[in-house]
Write a protein that holds these residues in place. Sequence first.
Motif, PDB file in Angstrom:
ATOM      1  N   UNK A  25      -6.748  -7.559   3.475  1.00 39.02           N
ATOM      2  CA  UNK A  25      -7.692  -6.714   3.973  1.00 39.02           C
ATOM      3  C   UNK A  25      -9.064  -7.411   4.133  1.00 39.02           C
ATOM      4  N   UNK A  26      -9.830  -6.807   5.087  1.00 38.78           N
ATOM      5  CA  UNK A  26     -11.315  -6.916   5.244  1.00 38.78           C
ATOM      6  C   UNK A  26     -12.167  -5.873   4.907  1.00 38.78           C
ATOM      7  N   UNK A  27     -13.241  -6.000   4.616  1.00 36.65           N
ATOM      8  CA  UNK A  27     -14.454  -4.723   4.447  1.00 36.65           C
ATOM      9  C   UNK A  27     -15.013  -4.862   5.626  1.00 36.65           C
ATOM     10  N   UNK A  28     -15.109  -5.552   6.843  1.00 40.17           N
ATOM     11  CA  UNK A  28     -16.083  -5.674   7.858  1.00 40.17           C
ATOM     12  C   UNK A  28     -15.963  -4.334   8.617  1.00 40.17           C
ATOM     13  N   UNK A  29     -17.387  -3.797   9.044  1.00 42.15           N
ATOM     14  CA  UNK A  29     -17.352  -2.841   9.971  1.00 42.15           C
ATOM     15  C   UNK A  29     -17.999  -3.158  11.287  1.00 42.15           C
ATOM     16  N   UNK A  30     -18.745  -4.306  11.149  1.00 36.04           N
ATOM     17  CA  UNK A  30     -19.342  -4.823  12.461  1.00 36.04           C
ATOM     18  C   UNK A  30     -18.751  -5.878  13.076  1.00 36.04           C
ATOM     19  N   UNK A  35       1.049  -1.086   0.010  1.00 40.05           N
ATOM     20  CA  UNK A  35      -0.265  -0.107   0.086  1.00 40.05           C
ATOM     21  C   UNK A  35       1.000   1.285   0.063  1.00 40.05           C
ATOM     22  N   UNK A  36       0.393   2.161  -0.536  1.00 44.52           N
ATOM     23  CA  UNK A  36       1.347   3.633  -0.450  1.00 44.52           C
ATOM     24  C   UNK A  36       1.117   4.003   0.936  1.00 44.52           C
ATOM     25  N   UNK A  37       1.931   5.023   1.431  1.00 43.35           N
ATOM     26  CA  UNK A  37       2.072   5.367   2.802  1.00 43.35           C
ATOM     27  C   UNK A  37       0.678   6.076   3.278  1.00 43.35           C
ATOM     28  N   UNK A  38       0.271   5.799   4.120  1.00 46.30           N
ATOM     29  CA  UNK A  38      -1.107   6.276   4.914  1.00 46.30           C
ATOM     30  C   UNK A  38      -1.223   6.457   6.356  1.00 46.30           C
ATOM     31  N   UNK A  39      -1.968   7.540   6.725  1.00 50.67           N
ATOM     32  CA  UNK A  39      -2.181   7.586   8.372  1.00 50.67           C
ATOM     33  C   UNK A  39      -3.725   7.941   8.245  1.00 50.67           C
ATOM     34  N   UNK A  40      -4.603   7.232   8.692  1.00 50.62           N
ATOM     35  CA  UNK A  40      -5.859   7.501   8.558  1.00 50.62           C
ATOM     36  C   UNK A  40      -6.636   7.476  10.133  1.00 50.62           C
ATOM     37  N   UNK A  41      -7.781   8.186  10.342  1.00 53.44           N
ATOM     38  CA  UNK A  41      -8.427   8.224  11.755  1.00 53.44           C
ATOM     39  C   UNK A  41      -9.293   6.936  11.788  1.00 53.44           C
ATOM     40  N   UNK A  42      -9.430   6.472  12.830  1.00 54.81           N
ATOM     41  CA  UNK A  42     -10.144   5.249  13.164  1.00 54.81           C
ATOM     42  C   UNK A  42     -11.042   5.409  14.341  1.00 54.81           C
ATOM     43  N   UNK A  43     -12.134   5.159  14.378  1.00 55.90           N
ATOM     44  CA  UNK A  43     -13.202   5.356  15.472  1.00 55.90           C
ATOM     45  C   UNK A  43     -14.372   4.326  15.750  1.00 55.90           C
ATOM     46  N   UNK A  44     -14.775   4.290  16.992  1.00 54.57           N
ATOM     47  CA  UNK A  44     -16.214   3.536  16.947  1.00 54.57           C
ATOM     48  C   UNK A  44     -16.613   3.193  18.258  1.00 54.57           C
ATOM     49  N   UNK A  45     -17.564   2.441  18.356  1.00 52.68           N
ATOM     50  CA  UNK A  45     -18.282   2.161  19.646  1.00 52.68           C
ATOM     51  C   UNK A  45     -18.743   0.792  19.738  1.00 52.68           C
TER      52      UNK A  45
END
Length: 238
Positions: free
Chosen positions: A143-148, A80-90
């Motif tokens: 990679x997975x596309x799962x969100x729950x 993957x190209x270099x990345x920095x992404x925010x992540x959040x959840x509950x």
Amino acid sequence: MGYMPKAMGADSVKTLTNVSASYAGSTSPSAGTGFELGMANISQSHTFKKSNISYGIFAYAGKASGGDNDNNAENLKNYLPSFQKSISGFGLRFSAGLHNTSANGNTDFRYINFENALSFEGGAYTKFRQEVYSNPIPDYVAVTNRKVLWTTGLSTEVIWRARNDHDIRHAFRFFLGGTPNFANSFRSGVKAYDEINGKNSFGWVFNYFLYIKRFSFSYEMADNVNYAQKISLGYSFQ
């Protein structure tokens, strides 16, 4: 699978409410993505003569970073190209178990607990994962596309209090369980396939818990698809 403090069988007060803040970090085995998260947790537990139940909610926010700084065509094929992404959840937690209390009341053997956590992820990293999942995947990436995610399993725990000071307690817990169908939700490049081939959705959590006069410290290390560690500081209300 976060720790939810419980009153001991010999305590006069059987309901315990706990609030805590956590710092967690983990690293993925294939693409080398690193995660740093801050978490807020609140839980309540009820202890009966031979059983206990606990339930709680949590929220988290942080960042995911990784990739390769060299974005030439050959590297983009592999990484993957270099990345920095925010992540959040509950999420939500629930636990129910059985225990025995020693004759002197100083030790509880929580010999079996049924534990569950349901989490919902969002943020820029979630969108990034879904974009990668929907396109040709670099050779060394999975990679997975799962969100729950629903994680479930069984744990065993022993907790004891100091003989001369019942406000000092130590506990060790071991959890074994998994996230159903999580490993099967991954797509991978040809080189990462060897890394994840044969992986299943089972994992473990080892936990040490220290309680001193309503203040608590918890250390957890876990291994599922990712290896992770978490430190929590909390306060309990009776």
